[in-house]
Structure formats: C-alpha cells, structure tokens
Design a protein around this motif. Structure first.
Motif, PDB file in Angstrom:
ATOM      1  N   SER A 128       6.392   9.140  -5.017  1.00 35.03           N
ATOM      2  CA  SER A 128       6.630   8.479  -3.876  1.00 35.03           C
ATOM      3  C   SER A 128       6.031   9.096  -2.630  1.00 35.03           C
ATOM      4  O   SER A 128       5.527   8.638  -1.665  1.00 35.03           O
ATOM      5  N   ASP A 129       6.007  10.805  -2.999  1.00 37.58           N
ATOM      6  CA  ASP A 129       5.569  11.356  -1.690  1.00 37.58           C
ATOM      7  C   ASP A 129       3.773  11.590  -1.830  1.00 37.58           C
ATOM      8  O   ASP A 129       3.383  12.496  -0.850  1.00 37.58           O
ATOM      9  N   LEU A 130       3.272  11.036  -2.750  1.00 33.98           N
ATOM     10  CA  LEU A 130       1.972  11.433  -2.880  1.00 33.98           C
ATOM     11  C   LEU A 130       1.085  10.715  -1.966  1.00 33.98           C
ATOM     12  O   LEU A 130      -0.051  11.045  -1.892  1.00 33.98           O
ATOM     13  N   GLY A 131       1.523   9.252  -1.241  1.00 31.60           N
ATOM     14  CA  GLY A 131       0.339   8.599  -0.512  1.00 31.60           C
ATOM     15  C   GLY A 131      -0.437   7.810  -1.232  1.00 31.60           C
ATOM     16  O   GLY A 131      -1.500   7.397  -0.611  1.00 31.60           O
ATOM     17  N   THR A 132      -0.242   7.404  -2.387  1.00 27.73           N
ATOM     18  CA  THR A 132      -1.104   6.830  -3.235  1.00 27.73           C
ATOM     19  C   THR A 132      -0.261   5.440  -3.657  1.00 27.73           C
ATOM     20  O   THR A 132       0.735   5.425  -3.584  1.00 27.73           O
ATOM     21  N   THR A 133      -1.213   4.426  -3.901  1.00 24.06           N
ATOM     22  CA  THR A 133      -0.565   3.110  -4.717  1.00 24.06           C
ATOM     23  C   THR A 133      -0.676   3.464  -6.013  1.00 24.06           C
ATOM     24  O   THR A 133      -1.467   3.603  -6.787  1.00 24.06           O
ATOM     25  N   THR A 134       0.927   3.357  -6.362  1.00 31.19           N
ATOM     26  CA  THR A 134       1.153   3.941  -7.746  1.00 31.19           C
ATOM     27  C   THR A 134       1.825   3.108  -8.779  1.00 31.19           C
ATOM     28  O   THR A 134       2.805   2.493  -8.299  1.00 31.19           O
ATOM     29  N   PHE A 165      15.775   0.067  -8.780  1.00 32.74           N
ATOM     30  CA  PHE A 165      16.348   0.255  -7.251  1.00 32.74           C
ATOM     31  C   PHE A 165      15.439   1.124  -6.315  1.00 32.74           C
ATOM     32  O   PHE A 165      15.173   0.871  -5.241  1.00 32.74           O
ATOM     33  N   MET A 166      14.725   2.063  -7.090  1.00 36.34           N
ATOM     34  CA  MET A 166      14.133   3.157  -6.325  1.00 36.34           C
ATOM     35  C   MET A 166      12.709   2.735  -6.036  1.00 36.34           C
ATOM     36  O   MET A 166      12.117   3.212  -4.971  1.00 36.34           O
ATOM     37  N   VAL A 167      11.959   1.810  -6.660  1.00 37.02           N
ATOM     38  CA  VAL A 167      10.577   1.501  -6.335  1.00 37.02           C
ATOM     39  C   VAL A 167      10.360   0.345  -5.529  1.00 37.02           C
ATOM     40  O   VAL A 167      11.495  -0.517  -5.088  1.00 37.02           O
ATOM     41  N   HIS A 168       9.400   0.006  -5.044  1.00 41.86           N
ATOM     42  CA  HIS A 168       8.860  -1.036  -4.020  1.00 41.86           C
ATOM     43  C   HIS A 168       8.767  -2.450  -4.698  1.00 41.86           C
ATOM     44  O   HIS A 168       9.118  -3.449  -4.179  1.00 41.86           O
ATOM     45  N   GLY A 169       8.363  -2.328  -5.926  1.00 42.59           N
ATOM     46  CA  GLY A 169       7.877  -3.511  -6.487  1.00 42.59           C
ATOM     47  C   GLY A 169       8.352  -3.509  -8.029  1.00 42.59           C
ATOM     48  O   GLY A 169       8.157  -2.299  -8.736  1.00 42.59           O
ATOM     49  N   VAL A 170       8.628  -4.675  -8.710  1.00 39.32           N
ATOM     50  CA  VAL A 170       9.058  -4.669 -10.274  1.00 39.32           C
ATOM     51  C   VAL A 170       8.080  -5.851 -10.821  1.00 39.32           C
ATOM     52  O   VAL A 170       8.355  -6.964 -10.072  1.00 39.32           O
ATOM     53  N   ILE A 171       7.381  -5.701 -11.873  1.00 36.30           N
ATOM     54  CA  ILE A 171       7.019  -6.849 -12.608  1.00 36.30           C
ATOM     55  C   ILE A 171       7.328  -6.702 -14.077  1.00 36.30           C
ATOM     56  O   ILE A 171       7.132  -5.667 -14.582  1.00 36.30           O
ATOM     57  N   LEU A 172       7.527  -7.738 -14.405  1.00 35.34           N
ATOM     58  CA  LEU A 172       8.119  -8.036 -15.860  1.00 35.34           C
ATOM     59  C   LEU A 172       7.228  -8.527 -16.716  1.00 35.34           C
ATOM     60  O   LEU A 172       6.584  -9.659 -16.185  1.00 35.34           O
ATOM     61  N   LEU A 173       6.852  -8.076 -17.802  1.00 34.47           N
ATOM     62  CA  LEU A 173       5.960  -8.637 -18.603  1.00 34.47           C
ATOM     63  C   LEU A 173       6.701  -8.885 -20.207  1.00 34.47           C
ATOM     64  O   LEU A 173       7.191  -7.821 -20.675  1.00 34.47           O
ATOM     65  N   GLN A 174       6.957 -10.138 -20.513  1.00 32.97           N
ATOM     66  CA  GLN A 174       7.634 -10.644 -21.739  1.00 32.97           C
ATOM     67  C   GLN A 174       6.881 -11.495 -22.491  1.00 32.97           C
ATOM     68  O   GLN A 174       5.834 -12.215 -22.206  1.00 32.97           O
ATOM     69  N   LYS A 196       0.841  -1.127   0.154  1.00 37.02           N
ATOM     70  CA  LYS A 196      -0.009  -0.053   0.082  1.00 37.02           C
ATOM     71  C   LYS A 196       0.859   1.230   0.020  1.00 37.02           C
ATOM     72  O   LYS A 196       1.902   1.234   0.807  1.00 37.02           O
ATOM     73  N   LYS A 197       0.393   2.300  -0.976  1.00 29.37           N
ATOM     74  CA  LYS A 197       1.102   3.700  -0.763  1.00 29.37           C
ATOM     75  C   LYS A 197       2.590   3.633  -1.470  1.00 29.37           C
ATOM     76  O   LYS A 197       3.281   4.405  -1.091  1.00 29.37           O
ATOM     77  N   ARG A 198       2.666   2.316  -2.066  1.00 27.06           N
ATOM     78  CA  ARG A 198       4.269   2.420  -2.812  1.00 27.06           C
ATOM     79  C   ARG A 198       4.063   2.388  -4.286  1.00 27.06           C
ATOM     80  O   ARG A 198       2.978   2.365  -4.892  1.00 27.06           O
ATOM     81  N   ILE A 199       5.300   2.569  -4.853  1.00 31.25           N
ATOM     82  CA  ILE A 199       5.325   2.433  -6.308  1.00 31.25           C
ATOM     83  C   ILE A 199       5.728   1.135  -6.828  1.00 31.25           C
ATOM     84  O   ILE A 199       6.776   0.642  -6.392  1.00 31.25           O
ATOM     85  N   ILE A 200       4.871   0.868  -7.787  1.00 32.69           N
ATOM     86  CA  ILE A 200       5.403  -0.517  -8.355  1.00 32.69           C
ATOM     87  C   ILE A 200       5.625  -0.132  -9.925  1.00 32.69           C
ATOM     88  O   ILE A 200       4.887   0.509 -10.453  1.00 32.69           O
ATOM     89  N   LEU A 201       6.785  -0.840 -10.350  1.00 36.33           N
ATOM     90  CA  LEU A 201       7.234  -0.438 -11.750  1.00 36.33           C
ATOM     91  C   LEU A 201       6.735  -1.586 -12.488  1.00 36.33           C
ATOM     92  O   LEU A 201       6.956  -2.742 -12.412  1.00 36.33           O
ATOM     93  N   ILE A 202       6.055  -1.476 -13.608  1.00 37.99           N
ATOM     94  CA  ILE A 202       5.501  -2.395 -14.675  1.00 37.99           C
ATOM     95  C   ILE A 202       6.449  -2.138 -15.750  1.00 37.99           C
ATOM     96  O   ILE A 202       6.636  -1.284 -16.812  1.00 37.99           O
ATOM     97  N   LEU A 203       7.458  -3.157 -16.039  1.00 34.95           N
ATOM     98  CA  LEU A 203       8.522  -3.331 -17.219  1.00 34.95           C
ATOM     99  C   LEU A 203       7.921  -4.429 -18.306  1.00 34.95           C
ATOM    100  O   LEU A 203       7.810  -5.527 -18.411  1.00 34.95           O
TER     101      LEU A 203
END
Ligand SMILES: Nc1ncnc2c1ncn2[C@@H]1O[C@H](COP(=O)(O)OP(=O)(O)OP(=O)(O)O)[C@@H](O)[C@H]1O
Ligand SMILES: [Mg+2]
Length: 252
Positions: A169-175, A195-204, A22-29
C-alpha cells in the motif's frame, strides 16, 4: 470523489463508477480456476495498451516463460511490452509452497538451500526497483494463497499477509492482490486482508438446477459507488467479460 483507474475490462468499470480507486489495493478472491490470474493480467494489459500505464507482475505461481505463453493465448503480448520497457515480471515462486516443500526435502540431506528463500522484504525491494525503473502505475501480486502455504503457524501466516499488504500500500501504484476463496456460499469469515484493502471482488461458480454460472460480486470499493449485485461473467479467448445488467440464472 475518489479518483478512479479504468480496468478496461468489459462491463467491470461500469460496476464501479469508472474503475478501481487510484493508488489503492484491490483484493480478488476466487476459487481455483475462477479466473483470478486472467482478470489481474487483463487489468495490466489494458493498462499497457489503452491507458499508457506501465505495469509489474509479481507471480508466486508461475515463471515468466509460462506466464508469457499462457497470456499469448488471449493475444496479450507481455514479452513485447517487456522489450519496450513498459512491463516487468518478477518471479517470486521461491516464496511459494513449492519452494518450501523443496527446501524441506533438501534439508534432510543438506543445509545448502537455507537462506536462499526469497524474503518478503527482498521482494518488496525488488518490486520498488522495477516500479521506479519503468515508472509503473499498475501492479499485480498473484497469489497471496501461495505465500500462505509456507506458514504452518496461523499467527505467522496472518502476519506475513498483513505485512505484505501494508508494504504494497506504500508503493503508490494501483495494485491487485489475488487470493483463494476458502469457503463457498453466503456465510464467510472475512479475512484480515479484506479489512485492510480498499476493494474486494469475489469470483465464484454457482450451481443451480444442474447448471453452473460464473458470478462476480464487487463486495466493497471504498470511495467508489458500486453495483452490489452478483452478476454473470464469462471467460473466453478474449479474457474476461462482465455482464452487469444480466441476471445470473435465465428464467426457465
Ligand atoms: N480460451 C478460453 N476459453 C474459455 N475458458 C478459458 C480459456 N482460457 C482459460 N479459460 C478458463 O479460465 C480458467 C483459468 O483462469 P485462471 O488461471 O485465471 O484462474 P485462477 O483463478 O487464477 O486459477 P488458479 O487458482 O488455478 O490459479 C479456467 O477455468 C479455464 O477454463
Ligand atoms: Mg491463478
């Protein structure tokens, strides 16, 4: 235990003990056409309709009209959500490569467009306003790759990406932030953003023996136990579905 937010995407939440932190940043690559925009939009739409979480979409790729008409193909009526003050769309295409190209072309004749490009600071201010306006809990930025094309200088490019992620990351939303995967295969250089985000998901898309399969991999999800296998996913008229217990290639 980290509090999680269910994505509502079939099969995905069970891969992450319930959802995104919750309230973290997830990167979708993902590679082009992998379904980054669909996955991110599905996360917003499920939030709106199943979890009572209002949402803001920031698109660097397409305008509102285009987005709404693409999404209605999946039965996701973002226009209605906007009318109900549950959803806001921010058109940030002026931050993108197309805007840059136009600007460069125009500059040869006139300087009138100078300064009209949207800056990252202005974008973040607009985003903050919309979040407060509707009490948004979910945000998507699609796609960082379009921002990168603006910068020829690799250092400027890195700074823009890291600045933006820091501000988000300062917005307080799940992004969710989407970006392009520039290398396919096992050997990859990790980017600063990863490295900066809390989560990373790869789509290939993987190729084997003449057939292809879409593969999803939860590369990291801080504070959340994950299924670290590469698993198949599909895209159809209902959006994305993930199959955590199926193997990627059927036995021949
Ligand atoms: N109804 C559908 N049935 C099956 N596949 C679909 C359907 N609608 C879209 N797709 C697939 O979804 C993919 C596009 O998804 P999406 O736009 O989310 O990709 P993306 O990763 O955001 O791509 P880009 O890098 O171009 O922005 C295409 O590969 C397309 O084949
Ligand atoms: Mg896309």
């Amino acid at each position: 235990m980290t509090e999680t937010v269910p994505t509502g995407i079939y099969g995905l939440d069970e891969m992450m003990s319930g959802g995104f932190p919750k309230k973290r940043i997830i990167l979708i690559l993902g590679s082009p056409g992998a379904g980054k925009t669909i996955l991110a939009s599905q996360f917003l739409y499920k939030g709106l309709t199943e979890f009572n979480e209002n949402a803001v979409m920031v698109s660097l790729d397409e305008n509102k009209h285009h987005f709404y008409s693409e999404m209605i193909n999946f039965g996701w009526d973002f226009k209605k959500a906007e009318e109900e003050n549950k959803f806001r769309f921010i058109d940030a295409t002026r931050l993108s490569r197309v805007a840059m190209l136009k600007e460069r072309m125009m500059k040869e004749e006139t300087h009138s467009l100078r300064g009209k490009l949207l800056s990252i600071d202005t974008l973040i201010e607009q985003l903050q306003d919309k979040i407060v306006e509707i009490g948004a809990k979910r945000v998507v930025l699609d796609t960082l790759a379009s921002l990168f094309y603006r910068f020829i200088d690799p250092i400027e490019r890195r700074t823009a990406g890291t600045d933006l992620i820091e501000a988000l990351s300062d917005l307080g939303t799940t992004t969710i932030v989407t970006t392009e995967l520039d290398q396919v295969g096992l050997e990859r250089n990790l980017s600063d953003e990863e490295f900066m985000v809390h989560g990373v998901i790869l789509l290939q898309t993987l190729f084997s023996g003449g057939s292809t399969v879409r593969a999803l991999h939860v590369e990291k999800m801080r504070g959340v136990g994950t299924n670290s296998n590469m698993v198949p996913y599909t895209i159809d008229r209902n959006g994305i579905e993930v199959y955590p217990t199926m193997s990627l290639f059927r036995d021949k």
